[in-house]
Design a protein around this motif. Structure first.
Motif, PDB file in Angstrom:
ATOM      1  N   THR A  88       0.800  -1.284   0.105  1.00  0.00           N
ATOM      2  CA  THR A  88       0.265   0.031   0.057  1.00  0.00           C
ATOM      3  C   THR A  88       1.032   1.095   0.021  1.00  0.00           C
ATOM      4  O   THR A  88       0.550   2.112  -0.735  1.00  0.00           O
ATOM      5  CB  THR A  88      -0.848  -0.054   1.223  1.00  0.00           C
ATOM      6  OG1 THR A  88      -2.109  -1.323   1.215  1.00  0.00           O
ATOM      7  CG2 THR A  88      -1.795   1.212   1.226  1.00  0.00           C
ATOM      8  N   LEU A  89       1.933   1.200   0.744  1.00  0.00           N
ATOM      9  CA  LEU A  89       2.860   2.452   0.735  1.00  0.00           C
ATOM     10  C   LEU A  89       3.499   2.746  -0.494  1.00  0.00           C
ATOM     11  O   LEU A  89       3.457   4.038  -0.896  1.00  0.00           O
ATOM     12  CB  LEU A  89       3.966   2.035   1.876  1.00  0.00           C
ATOM     13  CG  LEU A  89       4.904   3.151   1.953  1.00  0.00           C
ATOM     14  CD1 LEU A  89       4.498   4.432   2.453  1.00  0.00           C
ATOM     15  CD2 LEU A  89       6.056   2.827   2.807  1.00  0.00           C
ATOM     16  N   LEU A  90       3.770   1.632  -1.243  1.00  0.00           N
ATOM     17  CA  LEU A  90       4.485   1.921  -2.634  1.00  0.00           C
ATOM     18  C   LEU A  90       3.449   2.444  -3.444  1.00  0.00           C
ATOM     19  O   LEU A  90       3.726   3.183  -4.485  1.00  0.00           O
ATOM     20  CB  LEU A  90       5.128   0.663  -3.056  1.00  0.00           C
ATOM     21  CG  LEU A  90       6.375   0.462  -2.319  1.00  0.00           C
ATOM     22  CD1 LEU A  90       6.918  -1.088  -2.850  1.00  0.00           C
ATOM     23  CD2 LEU A  90       7.473   1.290  -2.236  1.00  0.00           C
ATOM     24  N   ALA A  91       2.376   1.747  -3.413  1.00  0.00           N
ATOM     25  CA  ALA A  91       1.021   2.451  -4.253  1.00  0.00           C
ATOM     26  C   ALA A  91       0.675   3.856  -4.010  1.00  0.00           C
ATOM     27  O   ALA A  91       0.448   4.614  -4.951  1.00  0.00           O
ATOM     28  CB  ALA A  91      -0.141   1.458  -4.123  1.00  0.00           C
ATOM     29  N   LEU A  92       0.738   4.106  -2.813  1.00  0.00           N
ATOM     30  CA  LEU A  92       0.530   5.673  -2.571  1.00  0.00           C
ATOM     31  C   LEU A  92       1.685   6.409  -2.974  1.00  0.00           C
ATOM     32  O   LEU A  92       1.329   7.742  -3.224  1.00  0.00           O
ATOM     33  CB  LEU A  92       0.311   5.708  -0.917  1.00  0.00           C
ATOM     34  CG  LEU A  92      -0.815   5.093  -0.264  1.00  0.00           C
ATOM     35  CD1 LEU A  92      -0.598   5.075   1.253  1.00  0.00           C
ATOM     36  CD2 LEU A  92      -1.881   6.128  -0.722  1.00  0.00           C
ATOM     37  N   ASN A  93       2.775   5.871  -3.200  1.00  0.00           N
ATOM     38  CA  ASN A  93       3.912   6.829  -3.583  1.00  0.00           C
ATOM     39  C   ASN A  93       4.131   6.806  -5.193  1.00  0.00           C
ATOM     40  O   ASN A  93       5.081   7.012  -5.757  1.00  0.00           O
ATOM     41  CB  ASN A  93       5.333   6.309  -3.001  1.00  0.00           C
ATOM     42  CG  ASN A  93       5.520   7.011  -1.424  1.00  0.00           C
ATOM     43  OD1 ASN A  93       5.819   8.061  -1.195  1.00  0.00           O
ATOM     44  ND2 ASN A  93       4.863   6.334  -0.601  1.00  0.00           N
ATOM     45  N   GLU A  94       2.792   6.015  -5.817  1.00  0.00           N
ATOM     46  CA  GLU A  94       3.017   5.839  -7.339  1.00  0.00           C
ATOM     47  C   GLU A  94       4.225   5.218  -7.822  1.00  0.00           C
ATOM     48  O   GLU A  94       4.845   5.738  -8.740  1.00  0.00           O
ATOM     49  CB  GLU A  94       2.806   7.546  -7.959  1.00  0.00           C
ATOM     50  CG  GLU A  94       1.598   8.132  -7.497  1.00  0.00           C
ATOM     51  CD  GLU A  94       0.311   7.459  -7.880  1.00  0.00           C
ATOM     52  OE1 GLU A  94       0.274   6.939  -9.019  1.00  0.00           O
ATOM     53  OE2 GLU A  94      -0.760   7.843  -7.029  1.00  0.00           O
ATOM     54  N   LEU A  95       4.609   4.024  -7.134  1.00  0.00           N
ATOM     55  CA  LEU A  95       5.712   3.277  -7.495  1.00  0.00           C
ATOM     56  C   LEU A  95       5.634   2.040  -8.224  1.00  0.00           C
ATOM     57  O   LEU A  95       6.352   1.315  -8.375  1.00  0.00           O
ATOM     58  CB  LEU A  95       6.655   3.157  -6.407  1.00  0.00           C
ATOM     59  CG  LEU A  95       7.220   4.551  -5.595  1.00  0.00           C
ATOM     60  CD1 LEU A  95       8.047   4.205  -4.398  1.00  0.00           C
ATOM     61  CD2 LEU A  95       8.163   5.404  -6.660  1.00  0.00           C
ATOM     62  N   GLU A  96       4.310   1.785  -8.349  1.00  0.00           N
ATOM     63  CA  GLU A  96       3.929   0.361  -8.863  1.00  0.00           C
ATOM     64  C   GLU A  96       4.580  -0.006 -10.299  1.00  0.00           C
ATOM     65  O   GLU A  96       4.880  -0.871 -10.742  1.00  0.00           O
ATOM     66  CB  GLU A  96       2.428   0.050  -8.920  1.00  0.00           C
ATOM     67  CG  GLU A  96       1.944  -0.017  -7.414  1.00  0.00           C
ATOM     68  CD  GLU A  96       0.609  -0.053  -7.673  1.00  0.00           C
ATOM     69  OE1 GLU A  96       0.087  -1.252  -6.803  1.00  0.00           O
ATOM     70  OE2 GLU A  96      -0.369   0.395  -8.146  1.00  0.00           O
ATOM     71  N   GLY A  97       4.548   1.236 -11.045  1.00  0.00           N
ATOM     72  CA  GLY A  97       5.468   0.896 -12.444  1.00  0.00           C
ATOM     73  C   GLY A  97       6.873   0.562 -12.086  1.00  0.00           C
ATOM     74  O   GLY A  97       7.456   0.299 -13.197  1.00  0.00           O
ATOM     75  N   GLU A  98       7.452   0.833 -10.849  1.00  0.00           N
ATOM     76  CA  GLU A  98       8.882   0.247 -10.640  1.00  0.00           C
ATOM     77  C   GLU A  98       8.936  -1.116 -10.162  1.00  0.00           C
ATOM     78  O   GLU A  98      10.061  -1.354  -9.399  1.00  0.00           O
ATOM     79  CB  GLU A  98       9.695   1.342  -9.935  1.00  0.00           C
ATOM     80  CG  GLU A  98       9.676   2.554 -10.435  1.00  0.00           C
ATOM     81  CD  GLU A  98      10.160   3.936  -9.379  1.00  0.00           C
ATOM     82  OE1 GLU A  98      10.738   3.432  -8.503  1.00  0.00           O
ATOM     83  OE2 GLU A  98      10.045   5.123 -10.044  1.00  0.00           O
ATOM     84  N   LEU A  99       7.824  -1.670 -10.068  1.00  0.00           N
ATOM     85  CA  LEU A  99       7.771  -3.087  -9.414  1.00  0.00           C
ATOM     86  C   LEU A  99       7.637  -4.246 -10.300  1.00  0.00           C
ATOM     87  O   LEU A  99       6.897  -4.018 -11.390  1.00  0.00           O
ATOM     88  CB  LEU A  99       6.891  -3.226  -8.338  1.00  0.00           C
ATOM     89  CG  LEU A  99       6.165  -2.128  -7.307  1.00  0.00           C
ATOM     90  CD1 LEU A  99       5.313  -2.440  -6.411  1.00  0.00           C
ATOM     91  CD2 LEU A  99       7.798  -1.987  -6.606  1.00  0.00           C
ATOM     92  N   GLU A 100       8.059  -5.412 -10.046  1.00  0.00           N
ATOM     93  CA  GLU A 100       7.659  -6.759 -10.565  1.00  0.00           C
ATOM     94  C   GLU A 100       6.711  -7.224  -9.475  1.00  0.00           C
ATOM     95  O   GLU A 100       7.144  -7.436  -8.423  1.00  0.00           O
ATOM     96  CB  GLU A 100       8.798  -7.808 -10.715  1.00  0.00           C
ATOM     97  CG  GLU A 100       9.930  -7.175 -11.680  1.00  0.00           C
ATOM     98  CD  GLU A 100       9.363  -7.504 -13.256  1.00  0.00           C
ATOM     99  OE1 GLU A 100       8.289  -8.011 -13.357  1.00  0.00           O
ATOM    100  OE2 GLU A 100      10.214  -7.227 -13.962  1.00  0.00           O
ATOM    101  N   ARG A 101       5.480  -7.231  -9.840  1.00  0.00           N
ATOM    102  CA  ARG A 101       4.367  -7.098  -8.858  1.00  0.00           C
ATOM    103  C   ARG A 101       4.293  -8.600  -8.548  1.00  0.00           C
ATOM    104  O   ARG A 101       3.181  -9.343  -8.686  1.00  0.00           O
ATOM    105  CB  ARG A 101       3.094  -6.534  -9.159  1.00  0.00           C
ATOM    106  CG  ARG A 101       3.170  -5.180  -9.446  1.00  0.00           C
ATOM    107  CD  ARG A 101       1.827  -4.684  -9.767  1.00  0.00           C
ATOM    108  NE  ARG A 101       0.788  -4.573  -9.061  1.00  0.00           N
ATOM    109  CZ  ARG A 101      -0.509  -4.545  -9.134  1.00  0.00           C
ATOM    110  NH1 ARG A 101      -0.787  -3.768 -10.403  1.00  0.00           N
ATOM    111  NH2 ARG A 101      -1.462  -4.753  -8.443  1.00  0.00           N
ATOM    112  N   ARG A 102       5.155  -9.352  -7.805  1.00  0.00           N
ATOM    113  CA  ARG A 102       5.254 -10.686  -7.502  1.00  0.00           C
ATOM    114  C   ARG A 102       6.225 -10.936  -6.412  1.00  0.00           C
ATOM    115  O   ARG A 102       7.244 -10.094  -6.319  1.00  0.00           O
ATOM    116  CB  ARG A 102       5.387 -11.526  -8.582  1.00  0.00           C
ATOM    117  CG  ARG A 102       6.711 -11.413  -9.202  1.00  0.00           C
ATOM    118  CD  ARG A 102       6.962 -12.347 -10.643  1.00  0.00           C
ATOM    119  NE  ARG A 102       8.188 -12.096 -11.222  1.00  0.00           N
ATOM    120  CZ  ARG A 102       9.301 -12.621 -10.854  1.00  0.00           C
ATOM    121  NH1 ARG A 102       9.365 -13.515  -9.957  1.00  0.00           N
ATOM    122  NH2 ARG A 102      10.480 -12.331 -11.800  1.00  0.00           N
TER     123      ARG A 102
END
Length: 382
Positions: free
Chosen positions: A270-284
């Motif tokens: 949730t913290l990374l989503a709030l910081n608009e960082l999901e584009g910098e993740l491999e979501r797994r």
């Protein structure tokens, strides 16, 4: 009897002293008001204690990068013999080790079989309880300690029952080849763990769920450690519902109406989503867990990972885990094909929960074998 005359200062001196006193008092009041407005409360200072260290920028390190292995343990490391063999085959310049254990527990010759863990425990560890914010507080302490070394560029969180599925060189190459963090993160559409009281700081659209076993790049680790807003909100509004206790009879009905939330399954995502960082993740996640889903009404009974024992931790089972190349997220109707810097790769580098007998079998049968990492590096540099 003639009284002695009192010596009195001139009237102008009284007036000057009075003006000086008033001016000084006014200045003190203004200073107090400004300080009250700008200074954080005691609670804010406590929650922000992790974020006040000066650190070099994330991209300023030019030397050989290291992986920080962060072990979150109950007390000792029961699989230290397996990890000792794993680190023995790695270059000590390529990794760091940090352990959060019970307060006061020391890793030395009497408590661990591997010298790699001597003195690697945190001095400021806290008592941790499953399903409480103390779990994510311990994770933050591990990240804080590891960030003090600018060479640490990747941070992998592990439990005391985790095992590596590959040798050190492959895992090092795998993590370093990707500019992204590996964070299991998906929409929590069914569980109902989001507490509306978290709004507006945490809107429901940014609420995420996933495995707590994460691998972060340095800039994302800094986001977690520097957070002094979301962590306190989790402490207030994300709490585990008490388990069913038959001895409490009808009181269970009232207890089970309480809002239920497991902090470590939501916080980092949730913290990374709030910081608009999901584009910098491999979501797994890169850590495999086999969940027992055979019973119904899991929210009341609790989901628990299956423990691998000597009997079911043979070459066939491990090969099956290594062969997994995608993860399906039901709440998002999303299939996450496992990639590393656009190259298709096995999903998992580690697995849990393994018993001591299972870990011994991995070593004796050579299941945790050497792997040629050059193919992975060639694909990512071509």
């Amino acid at each position: 009897m003639k009284k002695k005359a009192l010596l009195t200062p001139p009237r102008s001196l009284f007036w000057f002293s009075w003006k000086l006193l008033v001016t000084f008092s006014l200045a003190l009041c203004i200073f107090a008001l400004v300080s009250l407005h700008s200074s954080p409360s005691t609670t804010d200072l406590a929650s922000a204690s992790l974020s006040r260290r000066l650190r070099p920028p994330s991209d300023s390190f030019l030397g050989r990068p290291k992986i920080a292995f962060l072990f979150l343990t109950r007390r000792n490391l029961p699989l230290d013999f397996l990890w000792g063999s794993f680190f023995e085959n790695g270059d000590v310049a390529n990794f760091s080790i940090y352990i959060h254990s019970a307060p006061g527990f020391v890793f030395d010759e009497s408590t661990t079989r591997s010298h790699f863990f001597f003195g690697r425990q945190l001095e400021n560890s806290i008592q941790v309880a499953w399903g409480k914010s103390s779990m994510i507080a311990a994770e933050r302490l591990l990240l804080e300690a590891a960030l003090e070394d600018p060479a640490n560029q990747r941070f992998i969180l592990l439990s005391d029952s985790c095992v590596p599925l590959y040798n050190f060189s492959y895992i090092y190459s795998y993590l370093m080849a990707s500019p992204k963090s590996f964070v299991d993160s998906f929409l929590d559409a069914k569980e109902g763990r989001y507490n509306p009281k978290m709004s507006p700081a945490i809107p429901k659209s940014k609420w995420r769920k996933g495995s707590q076993w994460i691998s972060l790049i340095r800039s994302h680790a800094e986001v977690v450690v520097d957070d002094d807003i979301i962590f306190p909100i989790f402490g207030l509004f994300c709490k585990r519902r008490p388990p069913v206790d038959e001895s409490k009879g009808i009181m269970n009905t009232k207890l089970q109406k309480q809002h239920n939330c497991i902090p470590d399954e939501h916080y980092v995502q949730t913290l990374l989503a709030l910081n608009e960082l999901e584009g910098e993740l491999e979501r797994r996640t890169v850590t495999y867990t086999l969940w027992n889903q055979s019973t119904t009404k899991m929210e009341n009974k609790g989901w628990h990972p299956i423990t691998f024992t000597y009997a079911n931790a043979g070459p066939r089972q491990v090969k099956e885990i290594k062969g997994i190349d995608h993860v399906y997220y039901e709440t998002e109707f999303r299939t996450e094909w496992c990639r590393n810097n656009s190259t298709f790769v096995p999903c998992f580098l580690f697995a849990r929960k393994f018993s001591q007998g299972a870990a011994m079998r991995l070593l004796s049968e050579g299941v945790v074998s050497h792997f040629d990492a050059s193919a992975l590096l060639d694909k990512n540099t071509s």
